[in-house]
Design a protein around this motif. Structure first.
Motif, short mmCIF file in Angstrom:
data_model
loop_
_atom_site.label_atom_id
_atom_site.label_comp_id
_atom_site.label_asym_id
_atom_site.label_seq_id
_atom_site.Cartn_x
_atom_site.Cartn_y
_atom_site.Cartn_z
N ASP A 1 -2.80 -10.50 1.92
CA ASP A 1 -2.48 -9.74 3.13
C ASP A 1 -3.13 -8.35 3.05
N PRO A 2 -4.11 -8.06 3.90
CA PRO A 2 -4.80 -6.76 3.82
C PRO A 2 -3.94 -5.59 4.29
N ASN A 3 -2.80 -5.87 4.91
CA ASN A 3 -1.95 -4.79 5.42
C ASN A 3 -0.94 -4.29 4.40
N GLN A 4 -0.81 -4.97 3.28
CA GLN A 4 0.17 -4.51 2.30
C GLN A 4 -0.36 -3.33 1.52
N THR A 5 0.56 -2.49 1.07
CA THR A 5 0.18 -1.28 0.34
C THR A 5 -0.51 -1.63 -0.97
N TYR B 1 -3.68 -2.77 -1.25
CA TYR B 1 -4.67 -3.84 -1.15
C TYR B 1 -6.09 -3.29 -1.24
#
Length: 201
Positions: A129-133, A135
């Protein structure tokens, strides 16, 4: 504390900070005294020979730098790895033993709780998930060959994107400069005056 000696250090167990991990995920616990070569041999075998899709490197305290080094080596060797980095604090329990106990004196053992920084890095062949802190997407592989292959190439003018890659050439450059300094410092009549900073002859 001069009569006490540290006899044991244990790490507080805590769950990994990544959701939805496969049950067979490999966790590499990096210690201060760990050998990077041994860690990398095992980790590469898991990813290449056993076909693991994800691997985790974790370390705390003085092992944080070594943990990051292992991750960068693996990213360079395999390429195309997605990364998520989590930084937190962990509690270390240190047991100190009294080497010179006195009758009626202090306790035989002391337990010290220390909060130390900890890092946990997940590397994955599969997209994350590219939106997680924390990444980081895979690094582009173009230009990797020439930067690593040409040892004589001057890398001082390379772009900032390639700063992590060309480690061998600057080392050779430094070695050459060191040899030049040794030669110019040799006891020759003209050689010593050429390298005087104040221009004396």
């Amino acid at each position: 504390m001069e009569n006490f000696r540290k006899v044991r250090t244990s790490e507080e167990e805590s769950p990994l900070p990544f959701p939805d991990l496969p049950p067979d995920v490999v966790e590499m616990k990096v210690k201060e005294g760990s050998k990077i070569r041994n860690l990398m041999n095992f980790a590469m075998a898991q990813m290449e020979l056993k076909g693991s899709r994800q691997i985790i490197f974790s370390g705390c305290g003085r092992a944080v730098t070594k943990t990051i080094t292992c991750v960068e080596i693996m990213k360079r060797k395999l390429g195309g790895l997605h990364q998520v980095t989590k930084v937190r604090y962990k509690t270390l329990l240190e047991v100190w033993e009294n080497q010179d106990p006195l009758p009626g004196g202090p306790a035989q053992n002391l337990t010290v709780h220390k909060n130390v920084p900890s890092i946990c890095i997940l590397l994955s062949r599969d997209p994350l998930d590219p939106n997680q802190t924390g990444y980081q997407p895979p690094e582009p592989r173009h230009g990797l060959g020439p930067q690593l292959g040409n040892a004589g190439e001057d890398t001082s003018s390379s772009s900032t994107k390639g700063l992590k890659r060309p480690l061998p050439p600057p080392g050779e450059e430094l070695l050459t400069k060191k040899l030049q300094v040794q030669v110019s410092d040799s006891p020759r009549g003209s050689g010593t005056t050429d390298c005087q900073p104040d221009g004396r002859h």
